[in-house]
Write a protein that holds these residues in place. Structure first.
Motif, PDB file in Angstrom:
ATOM      1  N   THR A   6      -1.299  13.141   4.139  1.00 44.46           N
ATOM      2  CA  THR A   6      -2.115  12.944   5.278  1.00 44.46           C
ATOM      3  C   THR A   6      -3.489  13.515   4.866  1.00 44.46           C
ATOM      4  N   LEU A   7      -3.488  14.865   4.420  1.00 47.23           N
ATOM      5  CA  LEU A   7      -4.701  15.487   4.234  1.00 47.23           C
ATOM      6  C   LEU A   7      -5.522  15.035   3.092  1.00 47.23           C
ATOM      7  N   PHE A   8      -4.600  14.793   1.826  1.00 45.47           N
ATOM      8  CA  PHE A   8      -5.283  14.473   0.810  1.00 45.47           C
ATOM      9  C   PHE A   8      -5.907  12.875   1.123  1.00 45.47           C
ATOM     10  N   ALA A   9      -5.223  12.037   1.706  1.00 47.62           N
ATOM     11  CA  ALA A   9      -5.494  10.635   1.953  1.00 47.62           C
ATOM     12  C   ALA A   9      -6.805  10.496   2.867  1.00 47.62           C
ATOM     13  N   LYS A  10      -6.814  11.793   3.767  1.00 50.88           N
ATOM     14  CA  LYS A  10      -8.068  11.738   4.521  1.00 50.88           C
ATOM     15  C   LYS A  10      -9.309  12.178   3.721  1.00 50.88           C
ATOM     16  N   LYS A  11      -8.907  13.076   2.641  1.00 51.50           N
ATOM     17  CA  LYS A  11     -10.190  13.428   2.001  1.00 51.50           C
ATOM     18  C   LYS A  11     -10.490  12.217   0.956  1.00 51.50           C
ATOM     19  N   GLU A  12      -9.559  11.469   0.593  1.00 45.83           N
ATOM     20  CA  GLU A  12      -9.589  10.264  -0.052  1.00 45.83           C
ATOM     21  C   GLU A  12     -10.267   8.923   0.611  1.00 45.83           C
ATOM     22  N   GLY A  13     -10.311   9.162   2.019  1.00 49.97           N
ATOM     23  CA  GLY A  13     -11.087   8.077   2.751  1.00 49.97           C
ATOM     24  C   GLY A  13     -10.398   6.821   2.915  1.00 49.97           C
ATOM     25  N   ILE A  14      -8.750   7.107   2.822  1.00 52.16           N
ATOM     26  CA  ILE A  14      -7.910   6.149   3.209  1.00 52.16           C
ATOM     27  C   ILE A  14      -8.240   5.352   4.638  1.00 52.16           C
ATOM     28  N   GLN A  15      -8.170   4.168   4.622  1.00 53.30           N
ATOM     29  CA  GLN A  15      -8.446   3.449   6.017  1.00 53.30           C
ATOM     30  C   GLN A  15      -7.004   3.341   6.936  1.00 53.30           C
ATOM     31  N   ASN A  16      -7.238   3.386   8.332  1.00 52.73           N
ATOM     32  CA  ASN A  16      -6.056   3.427   8.986  1.00 52.73           C
ATOM     33  C   ASN A  16      -5.096   4.681   8.712  1.00 52.73           C
ATOM     34  N   LEU A  17      -5.287   5.834   8.510  1.00 55.49           N
ATOM     35  CA  LEU A  17      -4.808   6.863   8.032  1.00 55.49           C
ATOM     36  C   LEU A  17      -3.753   6.983   9.212  1.00 55.49           C
ATOM     37  N   GLU A  18      -3.832   7.356  10.298  1.00 50.11           N
ATOM     38  CA  GLU A  18      -3.006   7.620  11.346  1.00 50.11           C
ATOM     39  C   GLU A  18      -1.531   6.662  11.122  1.00 50.11           C
ATOM     40  N   ILE A  51      -0.214  -2.157  -6.448  1.00 54.47           N
ATOM     41  CA  ILE A  51       0.297  -1.014  -6.057  1.00 54.47           C
ATOM     42  C   ILE A  51      -1.245  -0.443  -5.272  1.00 54.47           C
ATOM     43  N   PRO A  52      -0.934  -0.461  -3.744  1.00 53.20           N
ATOM     44  CA  PRO A  52      -1.952   0.292  -2.727  1.00 53.20           C
ATOM     45  C   PRO A  52      -2.328   1.852  -3.195  1.00 53.20           C
ATOM     46  N   ARG A  53      -3.567   2.011  -2.940  1.00 57.32           N
ATOM     47  CA  ARG A  53      -3.997   3.513  -3.138  1.00 57.32           C
ATOM     48  C   ARG A  53      -3.138   4.552  -2.473  1.00 57.32           C
ATOM     49  N   GLU A  54      -2.937   4.311  -1.302  1.00 56.34           N
ATOM     50  CA  GLU A  54      -2.044   5.239  -0.399  1.00 56.34           C
ATOM     51  C   GLU A  54      -0.735   5.280  -1.124  1.00 56.34           C
ATOM     52  N   VAL A  55      -0.131   4.355  -1.752  1.00 52.93           N
ATOM     53  CA  VAL A  55       1.291   4.405  -2.385  1.00 52.93           C
ATOM     54  C   VAL A  55       0.981   5.310  -3.634  1.00 52.93           C
ATOM     55  N   PHE A  56      -0.199   5.157  -4.291  1.00 49.39           N
ATOM     56  CA  PHE A  56      -0.278   6.188  -5.507  1.00 49.39           C
ATOM     57  C   PHE A  56      -0.338   7.760  -4.969  1.00 49.39           C
ATOM     58  N   ILE A  57      -1.119   7.726  -3.828  1.00 49.06           N
ATOM     59  CA  ILE A  57      -1.104   9.017  -3.192  1.00 49.06           C
ATOM     60  C   ILE A  57       0.227   9.588  -3.010  1.00 49.06           C
ATOM     61  N   LEU A  58       1.041   8.722  -2.196  1.00 53.16           N
ATOM     62  CA  LEU A  58       2.500   9.415  -2.086  1.00 53.16           C
ATOM     63  C   LEU A  58       3.334   9.318  -3.172  1.00 53.16           C
ATOM     64  N   GLN A  59       3.280   8.635  -4.028  1.00 51.75           N
ATOM     65  CA  GLN A  59       3.781   9.062  -5.419  1.00 51.75           C
ATOM     66  C   GLN A  59       3.675  10.081  -6.037  1.00 51.75           C
ATOM     67  N   LEU A  60       2.490  10.557  -6.094  1.00 49.61           N
ATOM     68  CA  LEU A  60       2.012  11.863  -6.734  1.00 49.61           C
ATOM     69  C   LEU A  60       2.496  12.901  -6.100  1.00 49.61           C
ATOM     70  N   ILE A  61       2.267  12.954  -4.615  1.00 50.63           N
ATOM     71  CA  ILE A  61       2.739  14.255  -3.982  1.00 50.63           C
ATOM     72  C   ILE A  61       4.196  14.348  -3.703  1.00 50.63           C
ATOM     73  N   ASP A  62       4.982  13.084  -3.690  1.00 43.50           N
ATOM     74  CA  ASP A  62       6.320  13.023  -3.528  1.00 43.50           C
ATOM     75  C   ASP A  62       6.918  13.825  -4.873  1.00 43.50           C
ATOM     76  N   ILE A  63       6.236  13.674  -5.879  1.00 34.75           N
ATOM     77  CA  ILE A  63       6.814  14.491  -7.127  1.00 34.75           C
ATOM     78  C   ILE A  63       6.463  15.780  -7.089  1.00 34.75           C
ATOM     79  N   TYR A  64       5.027  16.316  -6.682  1.00 33.12           N
ATOM     80  CA  TYR A  64       4.654  17.663  -6.395  1.00 33.12           C
ATOM     81  C   TYR A  64       5.631  18.336  -5.394  1.00 33.12           C
ATOM     82  N   SER A  65       5.809  17.689  -4.347  1.00 32.03           N
ATOM     83  CA  SER A  65       6.683  18.324  -3.467  1.00 32.03           C
ATOM     84  C   SER A  65       8.247  18.697  -3.988  1.00 32.03           C
TER      85      SER A  65
END
Length: 548
Positions: free
Chosen positions: A140-152, A231-245
């Protein structure tokens, strides 16, 4: 001195209770404007029950939470455990970010369906719940920084991305050690399960996040094999952070790794992810892996030379203009501001270092690279790309007499221990879909090449049963029936005579002198290239179709 109470700074856990307080740590705490801490003191054990209040100055009792605030309290507690500086780096340093993520979670929990779903996940598997909170917060915080629309709206999908694991058996979720291929197939279904579950709740618009977070940019992911354009941008964010976590949290089947090491591991898979997004994520966390070229706040460039997992924001760097090596200061007067580039240690480089440190007897460094290598490969590839090649090298060293006997013995024992531990894990954890009988002379039972071959069969879900050549034909066939073996592999000078039996068995004959070359023929093969039965066809002796 020992810390007597968890230490929180800016609403984040900085140090755990029980940590030893050194002069260096005191300097660090002062730089963080921490002026006092609780330390452990010895208590004379008399009648503790009678004197507890007097000794501690307060009556101990369990903290109670008002029911309506339970979820929020648990969330903040989980966030405190997750958001340590060693994992979150610079993230959540801002009170605005803390309030944003807390208030967003509170709004979600006002919905009884969401609340029940999350509580069910927490009760079912604590790790998956903590992982969900972790991914929700960082995404959520990274997507916010990346300017993802409809973040909530997306953030709710981040929170429930692994909700499909409610339908995965706990025996698989909590299994210690790697999953077998068949178990992994079951685990993969959690993406579709999650999609279906969210759709049933009316969350069709975010269900794709549960379904697609294991897709990969080159189409090699699952369940749909989506490629970059799908693949939408928010999915790319999720893929990456899912691995990191997953890498940085302690999992049932694998120890957690430090944040810097996690970044290095992710970079090895950068071709499967959005590489530019990955670089921005590294800057977002502010923890840089070893071998990174970085820009410092004074405008100079440096190589990250080493990272202490306890102080990952303060790496040891080497200035590229002066070649000076130093640790970044505790007061952050000089810090890393941007990743310029990162050098990836390929599996080939890791193997080179593993073999070098093994042969030199530097066991600690050898084990470090061995663990990294094991993370690169499937079970079968651990044999074809690690064990078999290292034994090939070892054979050459033995033949050329370039190592003294004492060191040769140490290396041999170390290799044997690594291989035996791997075989023990495979024997206990791998699901077997087939079986084969190994017929061997007594002196071959502990032969290293027999063990390597055992491991290859286990890795391909075929259970090898070792039997002595002296085993009677009747007993051998009884064992074949019992374990439902489909083949016999004879490692003796002559084949077996099984005429007069009603059992259909393929028989393969590999003379002892050809065993080494047969095993070495698998060196370097990928998982798909390891086809044991095809390789055995060259040694096919008899197919039994004889009836009495």
């Amino acid at each position: 001195m020992v810390l007597g109470q968890d230490l929180y700074v800016e609403n984040r856990l900085l140090m755990k209770k029980g940590s030893v307080i050194t002069a260096r740590i005191i300097t660090l705490l002062k730089n963080r404007h921490v002026h006092d801490v609780f330390i452990q003191t010895r208590i004379v054990e008399t009648d503790l029950n009678a004197e507890q209040d007097g000794l501690l100055g307060v009556k101990l009792h369990e903290k109670t939470v008002v029911n309506s605030e339970t979820e929020n309290s648990l969330f903040l507690q989980a966030l405190g455990e997750l958001s340590t500086e060693i994992r979150y780096g610079h993230v959540l340093k801002s009170m605005d970010d803390i309030l944003f993520i807390r208030n967003l979670f509170q709004r979600y929990m006002e919905n009884s369906h969401y609340r029940k779903l999350l509580n069910t996940l927490k009760d079912y598997d604590t790790y998956t719940y903590m992982h969900a909170i972790d991914v929700f917060t960082l995404c959520t915080l990274f997507a916010k920084k990346e300017g993802i629309q409809n973040l909530e709206h997306c953030a709710l999908g981040f929170l429930f991305h692994d909700i499909g694991k409610l339908k995965i058996p706990l025996a698989i979720l909590k299994k210690e050690g790697r999953l077998s291929p068949s178990e992994f197939e079951v685990m993969q279904k959690h993406t579709q399960f999650g999609y279906d579950l969210l759709c049933d709740l009316g969350l069709v618009s975010i269900a794709y996040l549960a379904k697609s977070h294991h897709e990969r940019i080159d189409g090699s992911g699952y369940p749909d094999g989506l490629e970059e354009s799908d693949i939408p941008r928010e999915v790319f964010i999720l893929q990456l952070i899912d691995i990191y976590s997953a890498l940085t949290l302690n999992r049932p089947y694998k120890r957690e790794v430090g944040a810097a090491e996690a970044m290095a591991i992710i970079y090895k898979e950068k071709h499967l992810l959005d590489e530019k997004l990955l670089a921005r994520f590294v800057d977002f966390i502010g923890i840089y892996p070893r071998n990174s070229i970085v820009l410092l706040s004074d405008g100079s460039h440096a190589l990250v030379d080493n990272v202490n997992n306890m102080y990952p924001l303060l790496p040891i760097v080497r200035r590229l203009d002066t070649n000076k090596v130093f640790r970044l200061p505790f007061d952050f007067q000089l810090k890393v501001v941007k990743l310029i580039s990162y050098y990836v240690e390929t599996p080939e480089k890791l193997f080179q270092k593993f073999s070098e440190y093994l042969i030199n007897g530097e066991i600690n460094l050898m084990e470090k690279y061995y663990r990294q290598l094991m993370d690169q490969y499937t079970f079968a590839e651990c044999f074809t790309k690690i064990y078999i090649p290292i034994y090939q090298i070892f054979e050459v060293i033995e033949q050329q007499l370039v190592m003294e006997d004492v060191r040769l013995k140490v290396v041999r024992l170390t290799l044997k221990e690594l291989l035996n531990n791997m075989l023990l894990q495979l024997r206990s954890e791998t699901r077997k879909n087939d079986a084969i009988l190994f017929i061997v002379d007594q002196d071959l039972r502990t032969n290293i090449f027999i063990q390597l071959l055992e491991g290859l069969f286990y890795a391909k879900e075929i259970n090898p049963f070792l039997l002595d050549i002296s085993t009677s034909k009747e007993e051998l066939l009884n064992i074949a029936d019992y374990c439902e073996a489909s083949a016999i592999c004879v490692f003796c000078n002559e084949c077996l005579d099984l005429h007069g039996t009603t059992r259909k068995l393929e028989q393969y004959h590999i003379p002892p002198e050809k065993l080494e070359s047969f095993v070495f023929s698998f060196a370097g093969a990928s998982h798909k290239e390891v086809n044991l039965k095809d390789k055995l066809q060259k040694y096919k002796a008899v197919t039994k179709l004889i009836t009495t």
